[in-house]
Design an enzyme around this catalytic site. Sequence first.
Site, mmCIF file in Angstrom:
data_model
loop_
_atom_site.group_PDB
_atom_site.id
_atom_site.type_symbol
_atom_site.label_atom_id
_atom_site.label_comp_id
_atom_site.label_asym_id
_atom_site.label_seq_id
_atom_site.Cartn_x
_atom_site.Cartn_y
_atom_site.Cartn_z
ATOM 1 N N THR A 103 0.637 -1.268 0.076
ATOM 2 C CA THR A 103 0.028 0.119 0.197
ATOM 3 C C THR A 103 0.812 1.166 -0.075
ATOM 4 O O THR A 103 0.625 2.170 -0.688
ATOM 5 C CB THR A 103 -1.017 0.110 1.077
ATOM 6 N N ALA B 266 -8.958 2.738 6.048
ATOM 7 C CA ALA B 266 -9.612 1.288 6.477
ATOM 8 C C ALA B 266 -9.115 0.652 7.253
ATOM 9 O O ALA B 266 -10.041 -0.185 7.849
ATOM 10 C CB ALA B 266 -9.469 0.589 4.792
ATOM 11 N N LEU B 267 -7.901 0.417 7.767
ATOM 12 C CA LEU B 267 -7.353 -0.427 8.684
ATOM 13 C C LEU B 267 -7.896 0.322 10.000
ATOM 14 O O LEU B 267 -8.033 -0.654 10.961
ATOM 15 C CB LEU B 267 -5.880 -0.363 8.732
ATOM 16 N N THR C 250 1.166 -0.558 14.734
ATOM 17 C CA THR C 250 1.419 -1.568 13.477
ATOM 18 C C THR C 250 1.466 -0.882 12.247
ATOM 19 O O THR C 250 1.254 -1.282 10.988
ATOM 20 C CB THR C 250 0.308 -2.636 13.562
ATOM 21 N N ALA C 251 1.517 0.489 12.526
ATOM 22 C CA ALA C 251 1.809 1.415 11.128
ATOM 23 C C ALA C 251 3.056 1.529 10.622
ATOM 24 O O ALA C 251 3.474 1.039 9.595
ATOM 25 C CB ALA C 251 0.881 2.817 11.493
ATOM 26 N N ARG C 252 3.843 2.661 11.053
ATOM 27 C CA ARG C 252 5.125 2.985 10.687
ATOM 28 C C ARG C 252 5.752 3.395 12.106
ATOM 29 O O ARG C 252 5.508 4.028 12.899
ATOM 30 C CB ARG C 252 5.080 4.332 9.905
ATOM 31 N N ASP D 46 4.776 -3.358 16.007
ATOM 32 C CA ASP D 46 5.291 -4.214 14.734
ATOM 33 C C ASP D 46 6.328 -3.523 13.728
ATOM 34 O O ASP D 46 6.618 -4.301 12.899
ATOM 35 C CB ASP D 46 3.902 -4.722 14.215
ATOM 36 N N GLU E 239 13.968 -0.182 9.257
ATOM 37 C CA GLU E 239 13.951 -1.976 9.084
ATOM 38 C C GLU E 239 14.654 -2.559 7.725
ATOM 39 O O GLU E 239 14.505 -2.131 6.448
ATOM 40 C CB GLU E 239 12.297 -2.155 8.868
ATOM 41 N N HIS F 102 7.401 -6.554 11.800
ATOM 42 C CA HIS F 102 6.703 -5.924 10.865
ATOM 43 C C HIS F 102 5.926 -7.254 9.857
ATOM 44 O O HIS F 102 5.982 -7.312 8.789
ATOM 45 C CB HIS F 102 7.548 -5.517 9.821
ATOM 46 N N VAL F 103 5.105 -8.042 10.759
ATOM 47 C CA VAL F 103 4.313 -9.085 10.148
ATOM 48 C C VAL F 103 2.883 -8.870 10.581
ATOM 49 O O VAL F 103 2.049 -9.889 9.938
ATOM 50 C CB VAL F 103 4.884 -10.531 10.536
ATOM 51 N N ALA F 104 2.460 -7.903 10.878
ATOM 52 C CA ALA F 104 0.828 -7.737 11.112
ATOM 53 C C ALA F 104 -0.100 -7.842 9.612
ATOM 54 O O ALA F 104 -0.837 -8.304 9.849
ATOM 55 C CB ALA F 104 0.732 -6.250 11.911
#
Length: 315
Positions: free
Chosen positions: A72, A155-156, A230-232, A256, A261, A282-284
């Site tokens: 995304t 959306a999330l 779980t974003a950035r 996450d 990274e 970073h696996v969400a």
Amino acid sequence: MERIVFLDRDSIQADVRRPGFAHEWRDYPATSVSQVSERLNNASIAISNKVPLMAASLALLKDLKMIAVCATGTNNVDLDYCRAHGIVVSNIRNYAMHTVPEHVFAMVLALRRNLVGYREDVAGGLWQKAEQFCLFTRPILDLHGGTLGVIGNGALGQATAKLGAAFGMRVLISEHKGAALTRPGYTSFETVLAESDVITLHCPLTPATQNLIGAPEFRKMRRHALLINTARGGLVDEAALVEALQQGVIGGAGFDVLTTEPPRAGNPLLDLRLPNFILTPHVAWASRNAMQIMADQLIDNIEAFVRGAPRNRVV
């Protein structure tokens, strides 16, 4: 004949079907910045998840017509260059509607119920030495009746808010930090900080959201509050988070993402060994179901472009 190159095929674990038009296909497990121009030489369509595609490399690629981002976020692509040179950029949308919210609440439930701490206590033999059938070494809090603060109403964020409501939580959708007015259906950023038992981040990383949460914000949160990201990674001042957790300013955190990274040069959160902190790599977004949706949508985007009707177009 379209020439398609997938620069980092190993970044997703899914079946990637081949497009339904005449083409040449080549993929690489991973690609460094120095390899981009060579590997995309003569390519008309580039696929990248996280490989940077910046002006210096793009300027050498005279045949490139499309960049299909297998994600995304498009911060790894020089959108201004693409706009100026007629390169279409498409991304993947709404593929993680279930996996990210589920990961958020996996962390929330583990932290609110102190699962990590209790696991350590059992491993350390405390239950075996208890004088009664159960062990009361750590507090357990229900989600029902608590307040969930959602920062980022895309959306999330909306999907996470729905899960919170399903758990019986009061849900507050945050207005932008520093906004002069609060829109209907939103709650001021300051109020979200002050009243939430759980705060979850779902906003993009921009200059305006860099270090959105830092020491001043932690001091405004409830002492038992949880922060979930779980974003950035850059949304949170990581050094301030370490201090807030070590000093008991907040109740816990689940992350996450990190600012850099993979964290090859280290990160203060990597060394944090606390039962009220959970770090995942970073696996969400990365359930098998979500990755297959991503792979299917990726090829849909490419086929739409070749038909002359680009979809999910960013540029």
